[in-house]
Scaffold this motif. Structure first.
Motif, PDB file in Angstrom:
ATOM      1  N   THR A 229      30.303 -10.874 -34.479  1.00 37.62           N
ATOM      2  CA  THR A 229      28.648 -10.577 -34.255  1.00 37.62           C
ATOM      3  C   THR A 229      28.123 -10.615 -32.713  1.00 37.62           C
ATOM      4  N   GLY A 271      34.775  -8.329 -46.040  1.00 37.15           N
ATOM      5  CA  GLY A 271      33.697  -7.345 -45.157  1.00 37.15           C
ATOM      6  C   GLY A 271      32.648  -7.235 -45.655  1.00 37.15           C
ATOM      7  N   VAL A 272      32.429  -7.738 -46.941  1.00 38.61           N
ATOM      8  CA  VAL A 272      30.525  -7.820 -47.108  1.00 38.61           C
ATOM      9  C   VAL A 272      30.033  -8.591 -46.219  1.00 38.61           C
ATOM     10  N   ASP A 274      31.346  -9.977 -43.576  1.00 38.09           N
ATOM     11  CA  ASP A 274      31.295 -10.135 -42.185  1.00 38.09           C
ATOM     12  C   ASP A 274      30.091  -8.970 -42.099  1.00 38.09           C
ATOM     13  N   GLN A 275      29.613  -8.223 -42.896  1.00 37.46           N
ATOM     14  CA  GLN A 275      28.733  -7.329 -42.424  1.00 37.46           C
ATOM     15  C   GLN A 275      27.109  -8.306 -42.420  1.00 37.46           C
ATOM     16  N   ALA A 276      26.793  -9.066 -43.455  1.00 37.50           N
ATOM     17  CA  ALA A 276      25.346 -10.180 -43.391  1.00 37.50           C
ATOM     18  C   ALA A 276      25.892 -11.011 -42.427  1.00 37.50           C
ATOM     19  N   CYS A 278      26.562 -10.517 -39.531  1.00 35.90           N
ATOM     20  CA  CYS A 278      26.247  -9.186 -37.864  1.00 35.90           C
ATOM     21  C   CYS A 278      24.803  -8.498 -38.694  1.00 35.90           C
ATOM     22  N   LYS A 279      24.368  -8.119 -39.427  1.00 37.34           N
ATOM     23  CA  LYS A 279      22.732  -7.851 -40.161  1.00 37.34           C
ATOM     24  C   LYS A 279      22.144  -9.366 -39.451  1.00 37.34           C
ATOM     25  N   GLU A 282      21.830  -9.694 -35.930  1.00 34.74           N
ATOM     26  CA  GLU A 282      20.421  -8.432 -35.508  1.00 34.74           C
ATOM     27  C   GLU A 282      19.482  -8.655 -36.207  1.00 34.74           C
ATOM     28  N   GLN A 334      21.406  -3.759 -48.931  1.00 35.26           N
ATOM     29  CA  GLN A 334      22.546  -3.829 -48.969  1.00 35.26           C
ATOM     30  C   GLN A 334      22.531  -5.084 -50.669  1.00 35.26           C
TER      31      GLN A 334
END
Length: 371
Positions: A229, A271-272, A274-276, A278-279, A282, A334
């Motif tokens: 992150t 993978g999703v 990890d995106q969550a 990072c979101k 943010e 998403q």
């Protein structure tokens, strides 16, 4: 004819500078291979610094020598030396911009464009009408009044980098692991000495020392950064609480845990997931701003630390967090939602240690989940 300036004055320092650049490249090859803007700027900075040291040696070597095209060579070597000094300062500015992810204001963009045009224009004019430096009939380099003008513009770029740094300092909190003095002091000292004592060459090597300090700071940041992150990590929490207790500062912590996060990993994969994360990071950055420092504690748990215990500050931050998570869930593209459980606790440095403070934060989050 004997050289006007002893090359030994430059050879030692510039050779050390070039060796230092090579060592930095070899020791950080993994970082330089990354396909990021920051790594590309680092490569440009190291290449420019090596070129700066090399051109300094050449400028000293050809100074005062006779021979075919000697005069043109002295002009070319010193012109490139001035240009590479400017490029070293400019690449440092761009590196800070990329490293801290700062958007330049319109005035800063125009200011940097103006300085680039002026500095490069001055060097081109100097080839036709010398005013920065001159080359005598004996092919000997000498400074002119324009040297100080050029130096002032060069330092204006460094001052701009200081502005960028302190904008990030305010935004990310009071604890920094990237001390800018490690870059500024070598360059300032070298400039003063070289300007006062003509014939001494330190500027080019000072850039190598300054960049080495920057790489050392990058390593320090890695210790306190979460790789996924980009937030601070658990080690940072131990460090910041230690500083709060040492300085007797009042502090508070807000803990955020994402409800049912494991279902995101189970349904859409890691993978999703990890995106969550990072979101979520943010959203936390947008919510906290300059109020405090954000860290990823573990998994889907985050902590915000800020040096205040005013209820108004805490409630404002909680309100902003809830509002931004709600906004994300309403407008999301998403497949997942981010449902935070949020708790908070005031840190008492006299009666608590790190573990007891964390236990209190976790208890407040459990209570929020039950509600």
């Amino acid at each position: 004819m004997e050289s006007g300036i002893d090359i030994r004055m430059a050879l030692g320092s510039d050779l050390i500078g070039m060796i230092l650049v090579v060592v930095m490249i070899v020791g950080n090859i993994w970082r330089l291979r990354l396909k990021t803007k920051e790594s590309k700027v680092l490569i440009a900075m190291l290449g420019t610094c090596f070129s700066c040291c090399l051109s300094d040696v050449i400028a000293f070597a050809v100074d005062g020598n006779d021979g075919p095209n000697a005069r043109e060579l002295v002009y070319f070597a010193n012109t490139w030396l001035f240009a590479s000094n400017f490029l070293c300062a400019y690449s440092w500015f761009i590196f800070l911009k990329e490293h801290f992810g700062i958007e330049l204001t319109s005035s800063q963009k125009w200011g940097m464009r103006f300085m680039k045009v002026v500095l490069l224009g001055m060097l081109l004019v100097n080839l036709v009408q010398p005013f920065i430096f001159n080359v005598s009939e004996h092919n000997t380099y000498s400074r002119m009044f324009g040297y100080w003008i050029y130096l002032a513009f060069n330092y204006a770029i460094i001052v701009n980098s200081l502005i960028l740094y302190y904008r990030n300092y305010r935004r990310d909190g009071s604890i920094r692991f990237f001390p800018i003095w490690m870059y500024i002091i070598p360059i300032v000292v070298a400039t003063v000495v070289q300007s006062l004592y003509y014939g001494i060459s330190l500027m080019s090597a000072s850039f190598a020392v300054a960049i080495a300090g920057a790489f050392s700071s990058l390593q320090n940041e890695q210790v306190f950064r979460d790789q996924l992150t980009g937030l601070f990590n658990r080690s940072f929490l131990d460090y910041v609480l230690f500083l709060y207790s040492q300085k007797g500062k009042k502090a508070s912590g807000i803990m955020i845990s994402l409800r049912d996060f494991e279902k995101i990993n189970e349904k859409w994969g890691h993978g999703v997931g990890d995106q969550a994360l990072c979101k979520a990071a943010e959203i936390l950055r947008d919510s906290v701003g300059s109020w405090g420092s954000i860290l990823r504690y573990s998994g889907d748990e985050f902590i915000i630390m800020f040096d205040s215990q005013f209820d108004e500050h805490i409630s404002n931050c909680l309100e902003k967090l809830n509002m931004n998570f709600d906004k994300f869930n309403r407008n999301r593209t998403q497949p997942y939602k981010l449902d935070p459980a949020i708790g908070y606790k005031k840190y008492n440095e006299e009666t608590e240690n790190v573990d007891s403070f964390l236990n209190g934060l976790k208890a407040s989050v459990r209570e929020a989940k039950q509600k």
